[in-house]
Design a protein around this motif. Structure first.
Motif, PDB file in Angstrom:
ATOM      1  N   ILE A  40       6.335   4.728   8.697  1.00  0.00           N
ATOM      2  CA  ILE A  40       7.790   4.661   8.812  1.00  0.00           C
ATOM      3  C   ILE A  40       8.222   3.286   9.304  1.00  0.00           C
ATOM      4  O   ILE A  40       9.189   2.700   8.813  1.00  0.00           O
ATOM      5  N   MET A  41       7.489   2.728  10.277  1.00  0.00           N
ATOM      6  CA  MET A  41       7.860   1.432  10.855  1.00  0.00           C
ATOM      7  C   MET A  41       7.753   0.319   9.829  1.00  0.00           C
ATOM      8  O   MET A  41       8.590  -0.592   9.803  1.00  0.00           O
ATOM      9  N   ARG A  42       6.741   0.360   8.966  1.00  0.00           N
ATOM     10  CA  ARG A  42       6.623  -0.665   7.924  1.00  0.00           C
ATOM     11  C   ARG A  42       7.874  -0.684   7.054  1.00  0.00           C
ATOM     12  O   ARG A  42       8.427  -1.743   6.753  1.00  0.00           O
ATOM     13  N   GLN A  43       8.312   0.500   6.622  1.00  0.00           N
ATOM     14  CA  GLN A  43       9.489   0.581   5.761  1.00  0.00           C
ATOM     15  C   GLN A  43      10.762   0.167   6.507  1.00  0.00           C
ATOM     16  O   GLN A  43      11.644  -0.483   5.936  1.00  0.00           O
ATOM     17  N   LEU A  44      10.862   0.538   7.776  1.00  0.00           N
ATOM     18  CA  LEU A  44      12.030   0.155   8.568  1.00  0.00           C
ATOM     19  C   LEU A  44      12.102  -1.361   8.730  1.00  0.00           C
ATOM     20  O   LEU A  44      13.171  -1.962   8.602  1.00  0.00           O
ATOM     21  N   LEU A  45      10.975  -2.000   8.997  1.00  0.00           N
ATOM     22  CA  LEU A  45      10.957  -3.452   9.139  1.00  0.00           C
ATOM     23  C   LEU A  45      11.321  -4.137   7.820  1.00  0.00           C
ATOM     24  O   LEU A  45      12.070  -5.121   7.797  1.00  0.00           O
TER      25      LEU A  45
END
Length: 337
Positions: A195-200
């Motif tokens: 999720i964090m990869r996509q958010l960044l």
């Protein structure tokens, strides 16, 4: 306002006053009342009969009489095109409903924003004024490729008392808060990292387009599920704005307030977005109850996390904004590999 796509309805923080130029509302559409007069009801029956005979004679002499096409006002245009359904949530910025487009049954979200909320307006180079949220989403639509992270704006209507925005509604999807709750109140590092990869990626894309979301939190992130896995979608651009490099703000919007707003009485887009990204990660790794004053307690108790994850969090949530990593540096962090 966080758009709610499941059955979990949440409130939204009240909108503080924005210390920037506000413009009075200038409707993009005008609703004109009909100017026709019913003469038959005002005159006697003989006069009405005489007028009907004159109309018939005009048709016989000059051919058929064409009636003027009636122009629909924005409210009627909206009602003709969309069907509004059950409410999904409400907050300081307005009300959100489910709905569908009548022409093809496309699921949509319908957002009503009262004009008394002191809506921010954007003035372009030609002097045209449109709501800031609309201007931001139109820029995103014009400059983004298909399958971008942000939710698409499909339509908007400027009425006398309110704005109506019609937005894409991914299905099936729930906001990240509900997703975390459904997973037992905490995500494992492996899933949080996806999720964090996509958010960044989404935050970097907004930054490159000079758009400052200002209100990144778990309620404003959708998790869309499908056969290809999960997809993060960014919603609620209600307090977003256009920004320039180095531009500082002295009035805060949103939930996760960066420490520099207290210490320096101002904040910038890049470092504060990094701080909010870190707050989202904290909410994914523990029960979502992050508050700025609880971070130090969390730092002392996050013994179960990997060393790389701890370092990533420290880089996001440093008290000094000049010591935080940039969004691009976070994307290349060891924990992201």
């Amino acid at each position: 306002m966080g758009i709610i796509f499941g059955n979990h309805i949440k409130s939204v923080e009240e909108d503080p006053q924005e210390n920037c130029r506000r413009l009075d509302s200038t409707p993009c559409y005008n609703e004109f009342p009909s100017t026709s007069v019913n003469n038959e009801s005002r005159n006697g029956p003989e006069a009405a009969q005489s007028q009907r005979s004159a109309k018939k004679k005009a048709v016989a002499d000059d051919g058929p009489v064409r009636r003027k096409k009636r122009t629909l006002g924005p409210s009627a245009m909206f009602e003709a095109k969309y069907q509004q359904q059950e409410g999904l949530g409400e907050g300081g910025f307005g009300f959100v409903f489910a709905g569908y487009r009548k022409a093809d049954d496309l699921d949509v979200v319908i957002k009503h924003i009262p004009k008394d909320q002191q809506i921010l307006y954007h003035e372009d180079d030609t002097g045209k004024q449109i709501p800031m949220e609309v201007a931001v989403m139109m820029k995103l639509a014009a400059e983004s490729e298909r399958h971008s992270a942000h939710i698409d704006l499909l339509d908007w209507y400027d009425l006398d008392q309110e704005l109506i925005l019609v937005l894409e509604r991914p299905m099936p999807a729930v906001d990240l808060l509900e997703y975390i709750i459904d997973k037992g109140g905490r995500l494992k590092e492996k899933e949080a990292k996806i999720i964090m990869r996509q958010l960044l990626d989404a935050a970097i894309d907004l930054q490159q387009k000079h758009i400052f979301h200002r209100h990144i939190k778990v309620e404003n992130l959708l998790i869309q599920t499908g056969k290809d896995g999960i997809r993060v979608r960014v919603i609620d651009f209600g307090v977003s704005c256009f920004t320039k490099e180095g531009e500082a703000y002295d009035t805060f919007y949103g939930t996760h307030i960066p420490p520099e707003w207290y210490s320096r009485e101002e904040y910038e887009a890049g470092p504060s977005t990094v701080y909010q990204v870190g707050a989202v990660l904290v909410d994914m790794l523990q029960n979502p109850s992050f508050r700025a004053d609880m971070f130090y307690l969390f730092k002392r108790t996050k013994w179960w996390l990997s060393e790389n994850c701890k370092d990533f969090l420290n880089a996001c949530l440093h008290k000094d904004p000049d010591q935080r990593l940039t969004l691009e540096q976070l994307r290349n962090h060891l924990w992201m590999r």
